[in-house]
Design a protein around this motif. Structure first.
Motif, PDB file in Angstrom:
ATOM      1  N   ASP A 109      -3.833  44.455 -21.911  1.00 51.34           N
ATOM      2  CA  ASP A 109      -3.653  45.640 -21.323  1.00 51.34           C
ATOM      3  C   ASP A 109      -4.463  45.255 -20.023  1.00 51.34           C
ATOM      4  O   ASP A 109      -3.757  45.995 -18.811  1.00 51.34           O
ATOM      5  N   ALA A 110      -5.159  44.882 -19.819  1.00 51.04           N
ATOM      6  CA  ALA A 110      -6.437  44.682 -18.585  1.00 51.04           C
ATOM      7  C   ALA A 110      -5.398  43.305 -17.896  1.00 51.04           C
ATOM      8  O   ALA A 110      -5.441  43.739 -16.932  1.00 51.04           O
ATOM      9  N   ILE A 111      -4.721  42.640 -18.201  1.00 52.91           N
ATOM     10  CA  ILE A 111      -3.830  41.599 -17.549  1.00 52.91           C
ATOM     11  C   ILE A 111      -3.098  42.485 -17.153  1.00 52.91           C
ATOM     12  O   ILE A 111      -2.420  42.220 -15.483  1.00 52.91           O
ATOM     13  N   GLU A 112      -1.888  42.924 -18.305  1.00 55.16           N
ATOM     14  CA  GLU A 112      -1.274  44.155 -17.695  1.00 55.16           C
ATOM     15  C   GLU A 112      -0.654  45.010 -16.298  1.00 55.16           C
ATOM     16  O   GLU A 112      -0.310  45.062 -15.553  1.00 55.16           O
ATOM     17  N   ASN A 113      -1.958  45.543 -16.768  1.00 56.93           N
ATOM     18  CA  ASN A 113      -2.234  46.567 -15.696  1.00 56.93           C
ATOM     19  C   ASN A 113      -2.830  46.380 -14.500  1.00 56.93           C
ATOM     20  O   ASN A 113      -2.002  46.817 -12.945  1.00 56.93           O
ATOM     21  N   VAL A 114      -3.402  44.652 -13.523  1.00 60.30           N
ATOM     22  CA  VAL A 114      -2.786  44.095 -12.602  1.00 60.30           C
ATOM     23  C   VAL A 114      -2.066  43.272 -11.754  1.00 60.30           C
ATOM     24  O   VAL A 114      -1.792  42.910 -11.082  1.00 60.30           O
ATOM     25  N   THR A 115      -0.359  42.967 -12.845  1.00 61.82           N
ATOM     26  CA  THR A 115      -0.340  42.004 -12.891  1.00 61.82           C
ATOM     27  C   THR A 115       1.186  42.887 -12.160  1.00 61.82           C
ATOM     28  O   THR A 115       1.509  44.033 -11.946  1.00 61.82           O
ATOM     29  N   GLY A 116       1.606  42.370 -10.780  1.00 64.87           N
ATOM     30  CA  GLY A 116       2.515  42.884  -9.677  1.00 64.87           C
ATOM     31  C   GLY A 116       1.895  42.983  -8.822  1.00 64.87           C
ATOM     32  O   GLY A 116       2.124  43.162  -7.513  1.00 64.87           O
ATOM     33  N   MET A 117       0.961  43.978  -8.521  1.00 63.38           N
ATOM     34  CA  MET A 117      -0.130  44.504  -7.512  1.00 63.38           C
ATOM     35  C   MET A 117      -1.242  43.195  -7.191  1.00 63.38           C
ATOM     36  O   MET A 117      -1.825  43.452  -6.137  1.00 63.38           O
ATOM     37  N   TYR A 118      -1.089  42.534  -7.806  1.00 62.42           N
ATOM     38  CA  TYR A 118      -2.868  41.651  -7.236  1.00 62.42           C
ATOM     39  C   TYR A 118      -1.640  40.062  -7.543  1.00 62.42           C
ATOM     40  O   TYR A 118      -1.135  40.438  -8.904  1.00 62.42           O
ATOM     41  N   ARG A 119      -2.521  38.539  -7.332  1.00 62.16           N
ATOM     42  CA  ARG A 119      -1.734  37.912  -8.329  1.00 62.16           C
ATOM     43  C   ARG A 119      -2.941  37.922  -9.128  1.00 62.16           C
ATOM     44  O   ARG A 119      -4.345  37.854  -9.064  1.00 62.16           O
ATOM     45  N   VAL A 120      -2.759  37.052  -9.868  1.00 57.07           N
ATOM     46  CA  VAL A 120      -3.817  36.968 -11.570  1.00 57.07           C
ATOM     47  C   VAL A 120      -4.004  35.749 -12.087  1.00 57.07           C
ATOM     48  O   VAL A 120      -2.627  35.283 -12.074  1.00 57.07           O
ATOM     49  N   ILE A 121      -4.922  34.899 -12.086  1.00 59.81           N
ATOM     50  CA  ILE A 121      -5.275  33.914 -12.351  1.00 59.81           C
ATOM     51  C   ILE A 121      -6.189  33.434 -13.103  1.00 59.81           C
ATOM     52  O   ILE A 121      -7.211  33.911 -13.811  1.00 59.81           O
ATOM     53  N   LEU A 122      -5.489  32.544 -14.642  1.00 58.28           N
ATOM     54  CA  LEU A 122      -6.526  32.371 -15.584  1.00 58.28           C
ATOM     55  C   LEU A 122      -7.426  31.271 -14.839  1.00 58.28           C
ATOM     56  O   LEU A 122      -6.913  29.534 -14.902  1.00 58.28           O
ATOM     57  N   ILE A 123      -8.851  31.082 -15.140  1.00 61.99           N
ATOM     58  CA  ILE A 123      -9.747  30.002 -14.908  1.00 61.99           C
ATOM     59  C   ILE A 123     -10.490  29.105 -15.442  1.00 61.99           C
ATOM     60  O   ILE A 123     -11.242  30.484 -15.957  1.00 61.99           O
ATOM     61  N   LEU A 222     -13.163  45.335 -20.926  1.00 60.61           N
ATOM     62  CA  LEU A 222     -11.868  44.376 -20.549  1.00 60.61           C
ATOM     63  C   LEU A 222     -11.143  45.703 -20.547  1.00 60.61           C
ATOM     64  O   LEU A 222     -10.575  46.714 -19.437  1.00 60.61           O
ATOM     65  N   GLY A 223     -11.116  47.460 -21.059  1.00 60.77           N
ATOM     66  CA  GLY A 223     -10.788  48.056 -21.335  1.00 60.77           C
ATOM     67  C   GLY A 223     -11.257  48.834 -19.370  1.00 60.77           C
ATOM     68  O   GLY A 223     -10.147  49.477 -19.958  1.00 60.77           O
ATOM     69  N   ASP A 224     -11.719  49.038 -19.081  1.00 61.80           N
ATOM     70  CA  ASP A 224     -12.159  49.288 -17.909  1.00 61.80           C
ATOM     71  C   ASP A 224     -12.398  48.868 -16.444  1.00 61.80           C
ATOM     72  O   ASP A 224     -12.971  49.582 -15.497  1.00 61.80           O
ATOM     73  N   LEU A 225     -10.928  48.042 -16.671  1.00 57.41           N
ATOM     74  CA  LEU A 225     -11.089  46.830 -15.582  1.00 57.41           C
ATOM     75  C   LEU A 225     -10.079  47.569 -14.896  1.00 57.41           C
ATOM     76  O   LEU A 225     -10.398  48.155 -13.650  1.00 57.41           O
ATOM     77  N   ALA A 226      -9.321  48.906 -14.877  1.00 62.98           N
ATOM     78  CA  ALA A 226      -8.829  48.974 -14.247  1.00 62.98           C
ATOM     79  C   ALA A 226      -9.232  50.154 -13.535  1.00 62.98           C
ATOM     80  O   ALA A 226      -9.191  50.180 -11.994  1.00 62.98           O
ATOM     81  N   ASP A 227      -9.907  50.865 -14.171  1.00 62.48           N
ATOM     82  CA  ASP A 227     -10.881  51.436 -13.376  1.00 62.48           C
ATOM     83  C   ASP A 227     -11.690  51.283 -12.382  1.00 62.48           C
ATOM     84  O   ASP A 227     -12.007  52.078 -11.250  1.00 62.48           O
ATOM     85  N   LEU A 228     -12.269  50.046 -12.624  1.00 64.74           N
ATOM     86  CA  LEU A 228     -13.500  49.471 -11.622  1.00 64.74           C
ATOM     87  C   LEU A 228     -12.283  49.058 -10.311  1.00 64.74           C
ATOM     88  O   LEU A 228     -12.921  49.333  -9.405  1.00 64.74           O
ATOM     89  N   HIS A 230      -9.541  50.545  -9.026  1.00 66.14           N
ATOM     90  CA  HIS A 230      -9.098  51.215  -8.371  1.00 66.14           C
ATOM     91  C   HIS A 230     -11.044  52.095  -7.272  1.00 66.14           C
ATOM     92  O   HIS A 230     -10.320  52.011  -6.173  1.00 66.14           O
ATOM     93  N   SER A 231     -11.890  52.174  -7.895  1.00 60.63           N
ATOM     94  CA  SER A 231     -12.879  52.559  -7.724  1.00 60.63           C
ATOM     95  C   SER A 231     -13.389  51.444  -5.961  1.00 60.63           C
ATOM     96  O   SER A 231     -13.833  52.235  -4.960  1.00 60.63           O
ATOM     97  N   LEU A 232     -12.833  50.696  -5.751  1.00 60.13           N
ATOM     98  CA  LEU A 232     -12.736  49.286  -4.703  1.00 60.13           C
ATOM     99  C   LEU A 232     -11.784  49.732  -4.033  1.00 60.13           C
ATOM    100  O   LEU A 232     -12.670  49.184  -3.183  1.00 60.13           O
ATOM    101  N   LYS A 233     -10.777  50.356  -4.402  1.00 60.20           N
ATOM    102  CA  LYS A 233     -10.385  50.690  -2.877  1.00 60.20           C
ATOM    103  C   LYS A 233     -10.739  51.426  -1.887  1.00 60.20           C
ATOM    104  O   LYS A 233     -11.615  51.993  -2.474  1.00 60.20           O
TER     105      LYS A 233
END
Length: 233
Positions: A109-123, A222-228, A230-233
């Motif tokens: 869910d954490a990855i899917e919530n940001v996919t499309g809006m951000y470039r998502v990289i596995l490091i 990771l469930g709190d990542l989307a809210d974090l 959003h709070s930085l925008k």
């Protein structure tokens, strides 16, 4: 924020799926096998020293771990370790390499919530073949815009990755469970560093939290990542 966030990096082991617990279970078996030659605390100290010493030779991952166990077994038995013990250590490593991947809560869910809006990289760092196997078995591979399997995670590593895949470190965030590799190093590079505690951490990865940095954040999971984000925008 001084720059708009455009790129998010995710660590793999113990951030998206379980890893360290298999090392600890194998270490417990290792201690049982060598119980007649060294007490557990002393044996773990010797093993950790061997692992640290051997990173520059073998890198990170299961193969280097197994070689370090064998080396430690030879040392503590003064070259008298039975071949049967060596065989069991090799078999333990093979079992670790074949263990099914188990995702951590909220990982997909954490990855899917940001996919499309951000470039998502596995490091991630470690053995190339093993990390590729785990990524393939995880079912998460198609969610990433890029995958970087590196030998070490340093500030220079992050600068290069986020300049290559994104808009530079100032517009990037790294999310992971290792304070040293996934938080401190990215912040030193100019990124956001987001710490997601796992509970089991290899001692080599310990570091003090950079609490004075304005780019440090800590989540419950990771469930709190989307809210974090959003709070930085």
């Amino acid at each position: 924020m001084t720059e708009e966030l455009t790129t998010i990096g995710f660590d793999a082991d113990d951030t998206l799926w379980h890893n360290e617990r298999f090392f600890q279970l194998t270490q417990a078996h290792f201690a049982e096998l060598l119980a007649d030659h060294a007490n557990r605390d002393h044996l773990m100290e010797r093993l950790l020293a061997a692992e640290k010493r051997n990173i520059r030779h073998y890198g990170y991952g299961i193969k280097g771990f197994v070689l370090s166990m064998i080396e430690t077994a030879i040392e503590v038995t003064e070259d008298r370790v039975p071949a049967s013990v060596i065989r069991q250590l090799v078999e333990a490593g093979q079992e670790m390499l074949a263990h099914p991947i188990e995702l951590l809560p909220h990982a997909r869910d954490a990855i899917e919530n940001v996919t499309g809006m951000y470039r998502v990289i596995l490091i991630t760092k470690g053995d190339l073949i093993d990390q590729e196997r785990k990524l393939a078995q995880s079912g998460l591979g198609d969610l990433f815009d890029g995958v970087e399997i590196v030998s070490e995670k340093t500030s220079d590593t992050y600068r290069a990755i986020f300049e290559s895949h994104g808009d530079g470190p100032a517009a990037a965030m790294m999310v992971g469970n290792s304070m040293r590799s996934d938080v401190v190093a990215p912040i030193q590079a100019g990124c956001w560093g987001v710490y997601v505690p796992h509970g089991l951490v290899w001692e080599v990865e310990h570091a003090e939290a950079p609490v004075e940095s304005p780019r440090f954040r800590e989540l419950r999971d990771l469930g709190d990542l989307a809210d974090l984000i959003h709070s930085l925008k």
